[in-house]
Design a protein around this motif. Structure first.
Motif, short mmCIF file in Angstrom:
data_model
loop_
_atom_site.label_atom_id
_atom_site.label_comp_id
_atom_site.label_asym_id
_atom_site.label_seq_id
_atom_site.Cartn_x
_atom_site.Cartn_y
_atom_site.Cartn_z
N PRO A 26 26.03 -29.09 24.20
CA PRO A 26 26.23 -30.10 23.14
C PRO A 26 26.35 -29.46 21.75
O PRO A 26 25.91 -28.33 21.53
CB PRO A 26 24.94 -30.92 23.23
CG PRO A 26 23.93 -29.94 23.70
CD PRO A 26 24.63 -28.96 24.59
N PRO A 27 26.93 -30.19 20.81
CA PRO A 27 27.02 -29.69 19.44
C PRO A 27 25.72 -29.94 18.67
O PRO A 27 25.00 -30.91 18.96
CB PRO A 27 28.16 -30.49 18.85
CG PRO A 27 28.12 -31.78 19.58
CD PRO A 27 27.61 -31.49 20.97
N SER A 58 29.64 -28.62 12.75
CA SER A 58 28.69 -28.43 13.85
C SER A 58 29.17 -27.27 14.71
O SER A 58 30.26 -26.73 14.49
CB SER A 58 28.59 -29.71 14.69
OG SER A 58 29.77 -29.93 15.41
N ILE A 59 28.36 -26.92 15.66
CA ILE A 59 28.70 -25.81 16.55
C ILE A 59 28.02 -26.09 17.88
O ILE A 59 26.95 -26.70 17.91
CB ILE A 59 28.23 -24.46 15.94
CG1 ILE A 59 28.82 -23.28 16.70
CG2 ILE A 59 26.72 -24.36 15.87
CD1 ILE A 59 28.63 -21.94 15.98
N SER A 60 28.66 -25.71 18.96
CA SER A 60 28.02 -25.91 20.26
C SER A 60 27.10 -24.72 20.55
O SER A 60 27.25 -23.64 19.94
CB SER A 60 29.07 -26.06 21.36
OG SER A 60 29.58 -24.81 21.73
N VAL A 99 35.52 -21.30 16.57
CA VAL A 99 34.68 -22.50 16.63
C VAL A 99 35.55 -23.70 16.28
O VAL A 99 36.18 -23.74 15.23
CB VAL A 99 33.49 -22.40 15.66
CG1 VAL A 99 32.72 -23.70 15.63
CG2 VAL A 99 32.59 -21.28 16.10
N VAL A 135 34.53 -27.10 17.12
CA VAL A 135 33.81 -28.36 17.23
C VAL A 135 33.63 -28.97 15.84
O VAL A 135 33.18 -28.30 14.93
CB VAL A 135 32.42 -28.13 17.88
CG1 VAL A 135 31.68 -29.44 18.02
CG2 VAL A 135 32.60 -27.49 19.23
N ASP A 136 34.00 -30.23 15.71
CA ASP A 136 33.81 -30.87 14.41
C ASP A 136 32.46 -31.58 14.36
O ASP A 136 31.64 -31.44 15.26
CB ASP A 136 34.98 -31.83 14.09
CG ASP A 136 35.02 -33.04 15.02
OD1 ASP A 136 34.04 -33.27 15.75
OD2 ASP A 136 36.03 -33.76 15.00
N GLY A 137 32.24 -32.32 13.30
CA GLY A 137 30.93 -32.94 13.09
C GLY A 137 30.56 -34.01 14.10
O GLY A 137 29.43 -34.49 14.11
N GLY A 142 31.45 -33.43 17.46
CA GLY A 142 31.47 -32.76 18.76
C GLY A 142 32.85 -32.69 19.39
O GLY A 142 32.99 -32.26 20.53
N ARG A 149 33.07 -36.17 25.08
CA ARG A 149 32.72 -35.94 23.68
C ARG A 149 33.60 -34.85 23.09
O ARG A 149 34.05 -34.93 21.95
CB ARG A 149 31.25 -35.54 23.55
CG ARG A 149 30.85 -35.21 22.12
CD ARG A 149 29.36 -35.10 21.95
NE ARG A 149 28.78 -34.21 22.93
CZ ARG A 149 27.51 -34.23 23.33
NH1 ARG A 149 26.69 -35.09 22.82
NH2 ARG A 149 27.07 -33.39 24.22
N ARG A 150 33.90 -33.82 23.90
CA ARG A 150 34.80 -32.75 23.43
C ARG A 150 36.20 -33.29 23.14
O ARG A 150 36.93 -32.75 22.33
CB ARG A 150 34.90 -31.67 24.51
CG ARG A 150 33.64 -30.85 24.69
CD ARG A 150 33.69 -29.71 23.72
NE ARG A 150 32.44 -29.03 23.66
CZ ARG A 150 32.28 -27.74 23.90
NH1 ARG A 150 33.31 -27.01 24.25
NH2 ARG A 150 31.11 -27.18 23.79
#
Lengths: 323, 246
Positions: free
Chosen positions: A200-201, A233-235, B38, B40-42, B44, B121-122
């Motif tokens: 998850p992020p 965000s980051i996973s 990277v 992924v945004d805010g 997810g 979610r991705r």
């Protein structure tokens, strides 16, 4: 508003010290003092400091009543497994909150309370919002979240009784070069687990940005909770790979075993960090700029990069022959 | 023999000038490295993952998009699309609209269980929760939600007024959209209609109920204009299809 007396509880920690050094520069601050169990970690020029353990209620009450602050900044929160185990952290946090907030309520000059909280307070129960904002009901699902909910409840009750605004700053996990953080410690290990099925992020916040937010909150009399999180965000997998660590994919049943092994290696994984690894942790921070005039600038990815770049402590034998 | 206590800190070099704590460069972090790798945004959503899934999805569907220019360039908007059983209409509509608008487009309806929920979610999936939708719309996101699922291709299911209420609360536009696909062919179409406005000013929850009904009627209208599942992009230029006439 000039000449205000500001008291910082938890000034000895990295975050409290940074807040103190920022408030020293603020023109509206007259006297600045702090209390904590440990001395400040930075050079402070104007601030005074009282070293008082959280369990010594009487001394805390006397110190605070004697100072009679206009603004109370309560940063004395012990994150589980950061500097103390979960049980000890809970007791210390509760002691500090009750003593400090209780004493502040007796001060006639008190005008404003700022408390440190965290986005763990929203919890990550099944069906909980991806990015909770400040209106989202509090539903903590970890011990740290429940501790923070307790602090907020105590502060709000105090504020209502005394009739002063209470700013609750809900921080994402705070990371910094000298901030003891169980999340940071886990991510800096050479081998780091992650949830293969979820990955998850999550978001974090740099301690400098956190300190700026606290200093701004002390100046603005906001009676509301405010989320303070870094942009983006980051996973977990990406956070591990950015530090060139070895990711260990875990599915579920092996997590308890890995947690025990990690604890034996000196890197405990408390339940709120485990929850972050399984369910992520994000929050909406759109109100911070409007309410406090500041918002974190360092992006989550940059904070993670800095986390991996910070120097390690190298243990050197205590005594060495020099002549 | 003398002894000296050496503090357990790393030393830089013997000749290095001692660095004051206040001058510590880590105090005001300025990351030198970019966030390469990277995505992924805010919320997810993973851009790289979306690109990969879109490439795979193109093998199955050839989606033509109409009316995407009606969506706002920067503001938030709620797009309500008809959904058939097993059609994944909100998902492929969001992917197609995202490609055409150049903005990340989210869809409502991801489960909150791994691994399906995590994968969705991705892709930009949101929970089917009014507060979740309201937060996304407040953050100026384009959100696609599906109507209630129907088996018949010419019917439109119920529009969840609780999600419409999120758009009313955040004062963002609500657009109807018709998504047509066939299990027998690759051709699929997403047609976005103009903003729906009931034309009445309501102070209470009647506003979202009426808006939900109006959106449902407009989706039916759009589907009739598209001639149901037999429509294909090659026939869209014919005047009797009524494309773009709303």
């Amino acid at each position: 508003m000039a000449g205000q007396r500001v008291l910082i509880s938890g000034m000895g920690g990295e975050l409290g010290s940074r807040v103190a050094s920022l408030l020293e520069e603020a023109s509206w601050v007259g006297e600045l003092t702090g209390i904590d169990a440990d001395p400040p970690r930075r050079r402070l020029r104007r601030a005074t400091f009282q070293r008082v353990p959280p369990a010594q209620h009487d001394r805390i009450v006397d110190t605070i009543r004697e100072f009679d602050p206009h603004v109370l900044v309560h940063v004395a929160t012990w994150e589980p497994d950061a500097r103390a185990g979960t049980g000890t952290a809970k007791v210390l946090t509760d002691d500090a909150a009750m003593s400090v907030l209780g004493a502040a309520a007796e001060c006639r000059a008190l005008q404003h309370i700022v408390v440190r909280s965290g986005i763990e307070i929203y919890g990550r129960a099944r069906g909980s919002l991806t990015r909770p904002d400040e209106d989202t009901p509090v539903n903590p699902t970890s011990e740290y979240g429940r501790m923070l909910a307790g602090i907020e409840a105590t502060a709000c009750t105090t504020g209502e009784r005394v009739g002063v605004p209470v700013t609750r700053l809900r921080f994402a996990p705070v990371l910094g070069p000298h901030v003891p953080s169980p999340l940071g410690r886990v991510l800096r290990q050479p081998v780091v687990p992650f949830s293969l099925l979820a990955d998850p992020p999550f978001t974090v916040v740099h301690d400098h940005d956190a300190a700026i937010a606290i200093a701004a909150a002390a100046a603005h009399r906001v009676d509301a909770p405010v989320n303070i999180v870094a942009p983006g965000s980051i996973s977990t997998f990406q956070a591990i790979r950015r530090g060139n660590r070895i990711p260990i994919p875990l599915i579920g049943p092996e997590w308890p075993l890995f947690k025990r092994m990690s604890w034996l290696a000196g890197v405990p994984i408390p339940d709120h960090v485990e929850e972050l690894f399984h369910r992520g942790r994000l929050a909406d921070d759109s109100r911070a700029k409007a309410l406090l005039g500041v918002a974190p600038e360092t992006e989550t990815v940059a904070v993670i990069d800095l986390l991996h770049a910070w120097e390690s402590v190298i243990r050197i034998p205590a005594r060495r022959a020099v002549a | 023999m003398m002894s000296a206590i050496v503090l357990p800190f790393r030393r830089t070099s013997p000749d290095a000038t001692p660095v004051d704590v206040e001058d510590d460069t880590t105090a005001v972090p300025r990351p030198a490295r970019t966030a390469a790798g990277v995505h992924v945004d805010g919320w997810g959503r993973d851009d790289a993952f979306v690109d990969r899934i879109s490439a795979v999805a193109r093998l199955r569907w050839d989606v033509a998009v109409g009316g995407a220019e009606r969506l706002p360039a920067r503001a938030g908007a709620l797009v309500v699309v008809n959904a058939r059983l097993f059609s994944l209409a909100p998902v492929f509509s969001a992917l197609a609209l995202g490609e055409h608008t150049g903005r990340p487009v989210r869809f409502v309806g991801r489960p909150d269980t791994a691994p399906v929920g995590a994968l969705m979610r991705r892709l930009g999936g949101l929970l089917e929760h009014p507060d979740e939708v309201a937060n996304a719309l407040a953050a100026k996101e384009i959100v696609v939600m599906g109507t209630g699922r129907e088996l018949h291709p010419q019917r439109v299911g119920r529009v969840d007024h609780r999600l419409i209420a999120a758009a009313v609360q955040e004062r963002v536009r609500v657009h109807p959209a018709a998504a047509l696909s066939s299990p027998m062919s690759r051709s699929a179409r997403v047609e976005v209609g103009t903003e729906v406005n009931t034309g009445r000013s309501r102070r209470g929850p009647l506003a979202e109920l009426e808006l939900a009904d109006a959106v449902r009627r407009r989706i039916l209208q759009l589907m009739e204009e598209l001639s149901g599942w037999r429509s294909a992009p090659l026939l869209d230029w014919l005047p009797q299809t009524g494309m773009g006439g709303d």
